[in-house]
Design a protein around this motif. Sequence first.
Motif, PDB file in Angstrom:
ATOM      1  N   VAL A  29     -57.587  25.361  42.039  1.00  0.00           N
ATOM      2  CA  VAL A  29     -58.184  25.884  43.263  1.00  0.00           C
ATOM      3  C   VAL A  29     -59.615  25.378  43.398  1.00  0.00           C
ATOM      4  O   VAL A  29     -60.046  24.971  44.483  1.00  0.00           O
ATOM      5  N   GLU A  30     -60.325  25.366  42.291  1.00  0.00           N
ATOM      6  CA  GLU A  30     -61.704  24.901  42.314  1.00  0.00           C
ATOM      7  C   GLU A  30     -61.783  23.421  42.699  1.00  0.00           C
ATOM      8  O   GLU A  30     -62.550  23.037  43.586  1.00  0.00           O
ATOM      9  N   ARG A  31     -60.962  22.588  42.054  1.00  0.00           N
ATOM     10  CA  ARG A  31     -60.995  21.148  42.317  1.00  0.00           C
ATOM     11  C   ARG A  31     -60.631  20.836  43.760  1.00  0.00           C
ATOM     12  O   ARG A  31     -61.324  20.070  44.442  1.00  0.00           O
ATOM     13  N   VAL A  32     -59.542  21.452  44.250  1.00  0.00           N
ATOM     14  CA  VAL A  32     -59.082  21.182  45.609  1.00  0.00           C
ATOM     15  C   VAL A  32     -60.123  21.655  46.628  1.00  0.00           C
ATOM     16  O   VAL A  32     -60.423  20.962  47.600  1.00  0.00           O
ATOM     17  N   SER A  33     -60.705  22.825  46.382  1.00  0.00           N
ATOM     18  CA  SER A  33     -61.701  23.367  47.306  1.00  0.00           C
ATOM     19  C   SER A  33     -62.912  22.456  47.395  1.00  0.00           C
ATOM     20  O   SER A  33     -63.504  22.291  48.469  1.00  0.00           O
ATOM     21  N   LYS A  34     -63.281  21.861  46.271  1.00  0.00           N
ATOM     22  CA  LYS A  34     -64.443  20.986  46.263  1.00  0.00           C
ATOM     23  C   LYS A  34     -64.139  19.631  46.880  1.00  0.00           C
ATOM     24  O   LYS A  34     -64.942  19.083  47.634  1.00  0.00           O
ATOM     25  N   ARG A  35     -62.961  19.086  46.591  1.00  0.00           N
ATOM     26  CA  ARG A  35     -62.611  17.786  47.168  1.00  0.00           C
ATOM     27  C   ARG A  35     -62.499  17.879  48.686  1.00  0.00           C
ATOM     28  O   ARG A  35     -62.926  16.987  49.410  1.00  0.00           O
ATOM     29  N   LEU A  36     -61.933  18.978  49.163  1.00  0.00           N
ATOM     30  CA  LEU A  36     -61.760  19.156  50.602  1.00  0.00           C
ATOM     31  C   LEU A  36     -63.040  19.649  51.270  1.00  0.00           C
ATOM     32  O   LEU A  36     -63.072  19.829  52.482  1.00  0.00           O
ATOM     33  N   ALA A  37     -64.078  19.895  50.463  1.00  0.00           N
ATOM     34  CA  ALA A  37     -65.343  20.407  50.994  1.00  0.00           C
ATOM     35  C   ALA A  37     -65.145  21.750  51.692  1.00  0.00           C
ATOM     36  O   ALA A  37     -65.756  22.031  52.717  1.00  0.00           O
ATOM     37  N   ILE A  38     -64.262  22.550  51.143  1.00  0.00           N
ATOM     38  CA  ILE A  38     -64.155  23.933  51.598  1.00  0.00           C
ATOM     39  C   ILE A  38     -65.361  24.702  51.066  1.00  0.00           C
ATOM     40  O   ILE A  38     -65.866  25.624  51.688  1.00  0.00           O
ATOM     41  N   CYS A  39     -65.818  24.282  49.875  1.00  0.00           N
ATOM     42  CA  CYS A  39     -67.039  24.836  49.292  1.00  0.00           C
ATOM     43  C   CYS A  39     -67.927  23.672  48.864  1.00  0.00           C
ATOM     44  O   CYS A  39     -67.619  22.523  49.138  1.00  0.00           O
ATOM     45  N   ARG A  40     -69.030  24.002  48.215  1.00  0.00           N
ATOM     46  CA  ARG A  40     -69.938  22.938  47.767  1.00  0.00           C
ATOM     47  C   ARG A  40     -69.530  22.414  46.393  1.00  0.00           C
ATOM     48  O   ARG A  40     -68.912  23.109  45.601  1.00  0.00           O
ATOM     49  N   TRP A  41     -69.924  21.181  46.109  1.00  0.00           N
ATOM     50  CA  TRP A  41     -69.567  20.539  44.838  1.00  0.00           C
ATOM     51  C   TRP A  41     -70.132  21.307  43.653  1.00  0.00           C
ATOM     52  O   TRP A  41     -69.511  21.431  42.617  1.00  0.00           O
ATOM     53  N   LYS A  42     -71.350  21.816  43.834  1.00  0.00           N
ATOM     54  CA  LYS A  42     -72.030  22.402  42.680  1.00  0.00           C
ATOM     55  C   LYS A  42     -71.723  23.884  42.518  1.00  0.00           C
ATOM     56  O   LYS A  42     -72.222  24.519  41.597  1.00  0.00           O
ATOM     57  N   ASP A  43     -70.883  24.426  43.390  1.00  0.00           N
ATOM     58  CA  ASP A  43     -70.575  25.856  43.313  1.00  0.00           C
ATOM     59  C   ASP A  43     -69.962  26.249  41.978  1.00  0.00           C
ATOM     60  O   ASP A  43     -69.142  25.519  41.417  1.00  0.00           O
ATOM     61  N   SER A  44     -70.365  27.403  41.475  1.00  0.00           N
ATOM     62  CA  SER A  44     -69.719  27.967  40.302  1.00  0.00           C
ATOM     63  C   SER A  44     -68.368  28.544  40.728  1.00  0.00           C
ATOM     64  O   SER A  44     -68.072  28.642  41.923  1.00  0.00           O
ATOM     65  N   VAL A  45     -67.550  28.924  39.739  1.00  0.00           N
ATOM     66  CA  VAL A  45     -66.237  29.490  40.047  1.00  0.00           C
ATOM     67  C   VAL A  45     -66.383  30.718  40.942  1.00  0.00           C
ATOM     68  O   VAL A  45     -65.633  30.910  41.902  1.00  0.00           O
ATOM     69  N   LEU A  46     -67.375  31.535  40.631  1.00  0.00           N
ATOM     70  CA  LEU A  46     -67.590  32.750  41.414  1.00  0.00           C
ATOM     71  C   LEU A  46     -68.010  32.429  42.843  1.00  0.00           C
ATOM     72  O   LEU A  46     -67.571  33.080  43.798  1.00  0.00           O
ATOM     73  N   GLU A  47     -68.826  31.396  42.992  1.00  0.00           N
ATOM     74  CA  GLU A  47     -69.255  30.997  44.334  1.00  0.00           C
ATOM     75  C   GLU A  47     -68.094  30.416  45.126  1.00  0.00           C
ATOM     76  O   GLU A  47     -68.004  30.620  46.347  1.00  0.00           O
ATOM     77  N   VAL A  48     -67.207  29.686  44.444  1.00  0.00           N
ATOM     78  CA  VAL A  48     -66.012  29.175  45.109  1.00  0.00           C
ATOM     79  C   VAL A  48     -65.190  30.338  45.643  1.00  0.00           C
ATOM     80  O   VAL A  48     -64.755  30.339  46.795  1.00  0.00           O
ATOM     81  N   GLU A  49     -65.011  31.342  44.798  1.00  0.00           N
ATOM     82  CA  GLU A  49     -64.234  32.512  45.206  1.00  0.00           C
ATOM     83  C   GLU A  49     -64.857  33.200  46.414  1.00  0.00           C
ATOM     84  O   GLU A  49     -64.163  33.521  47.385  1.00  0.00           O
TER      85      GLU A  49
ATOM     86  N   PHE B 145     -50.592  22.477  45.578  1.00  0.00           N
ATOM     87  CA  PHE B 145     -51.210  21.274  46.125  1.00  0.00           C
ATOM     88  C   PHE B 145     -52.004  20.538  45.044  1.00  0.00           C
ATOM     89  O   PHE B 145     -51.929  19.315  44.919  1.00  0.00           O
ATOM     90  N   GLY B 146     -52.742  21.287  44.239  1.00  0.00           N
ATOM     91  CA  GLY B 146     -53.560  20.678  43.194  1.00  0.00           C
ATOM     92  C   GLY B 146     -52.738  20.123  42.047  1.00  0.00           C
ATOM     93  O   GLY B 146     -53.082  19.113  41.440  1.00  0.00           O
ATOM     94  N   ARG B 147     -51.634  20.783  41.752  1.00  0.00           N
ATOM     95  CA  ARG B 147     -50.853  20.395  40.589  1.00  0.00           C
ATOM     96  C   ARG B 147     -49.954  19.191  40.870  1.00  0.00           C
ATOM     97  O   ARG B 147     -49.798  18.314  40.028  1.00  0.00           O
ATOM     98  N   TYR B 148     -49.350  19.176  42.060  1.00  0.00           N
ATOM     99  CA  TYR B 148     -48.370  18.137  42.347  1.00  0.00           C
ATOM    100  C   TYR B 148     -48.891  17.026  43.250  1.00  0.00           C
ATOM    101  O   TYR B 148     -48.307  15.959  43.324  1.00  0.00           O
ATOM    102  N   HIS B 149     -49.969  17.282  43.960  1.00  0.00           N
ATOM    103  CA  HIS B 149     -50.430  16.267  44.915  1.00  0.00           C
ATOM    104  C   HIS B 149     -51.882  15.873  44.677  1.00  0.00           C
ATOM    105  O   HIS B 149     -52.175  14.744  44.326  1.00  0.00           O
ATOM    106  N   CYS B 150     -52.782  16.801  44.838  1.00  0.00           N
ATOM    107  CA  CYS B 150     -54.211  16.512  44.659  1.00  0.00           C
ATOM    108  C   CYS B 150     -54.551  16.672  43.179  1.00  0.00           C
ATOM    109  O   CYS B 150     -55.378  17.486  42.784  1.00  0.00           O
ATOM    110  N   LYS B 151     -53.909  15.842  42.347  1.00  0.00           N
ATOM    111  CA  LYS B 151     -53.994  15.985  40.896  1.00  0.00           C
ATOM    112  C   LYS B 151     -55.374  15.579  40.384  1.00  0.00           C
ATOM    113  O   LYS B 151     -56.064  14.766  41.000  1.00  0.00           O
TER     114      LYS B 151
END
Length: 218
Positions: free
Chosen positions: A142-162, A184-190
Amino acid sequence: MLNRDQINYCLDEIDKMFPEAFCELRHNNPFELVIAVLMSAQCTDALVNKVTKTLFEKYKTPEDYLAVSLEELQEDIRSIGLYRNKAKNIRKLCELLLTEYGGEVPCERDELVKLPGVGRKTANVVVSVAFGQPALAVDTHVERVSKRLAICRWKDSVLEVEKTLMKKIPKEKWSKTHHQLIFFGRYHCKAQSPQCEICPLLDLCREGKKRMKSKKGA
DNA sequence: AACTCGGGGCA
DNA sequence: TGCCCAGAGTT
């Protein structure tokens, strides 16, 4: 950063890619769910499912786990890796459930995280899946996909992502979002080899476009 | 923030 | 063979 509409579009597209994206554990009772999620750390879900299938036939209640020796329990879960710590945590957890919680799994996240081996991510999965409470569990996918898609910021901590996900996604979607982004992260956005070439979200994905560009240059 | 646990799966 | 994996606890 993607806005709410763009995020919503992404989730809809992911839903089309993985219509079966639901948690296989939803049929379990809260106790089995805690055990399963606790064991899943640093281990593939297929392996956990295989082990839990036989495990849950042998152990039904917290008392059952305490009735055998630590060594026997360790042997039963050996193939999942990290099995020594996990077996110890399961025993401690079962003791606590019996002494502090009347043998039942607490439904509050603040209580769940007090249990050994249960962190924020595990607690969120349990309250969300087992007790139907709105919660958004953030793991590495969830963290990786959120950051790649720029749903959150790259430098966000896990808590900030949440926090960001909770702010930008309607509450009623939180539980499903977790499983969508996992698939999505496991099978596609690996992590190592994202499938950007065939990704329906490429136009919205800053990281994906960057990867495609550098690939073309090389 | 970095380190540790750890066997299985995959390239 | 080497590297990574549905994390959490400790230092």
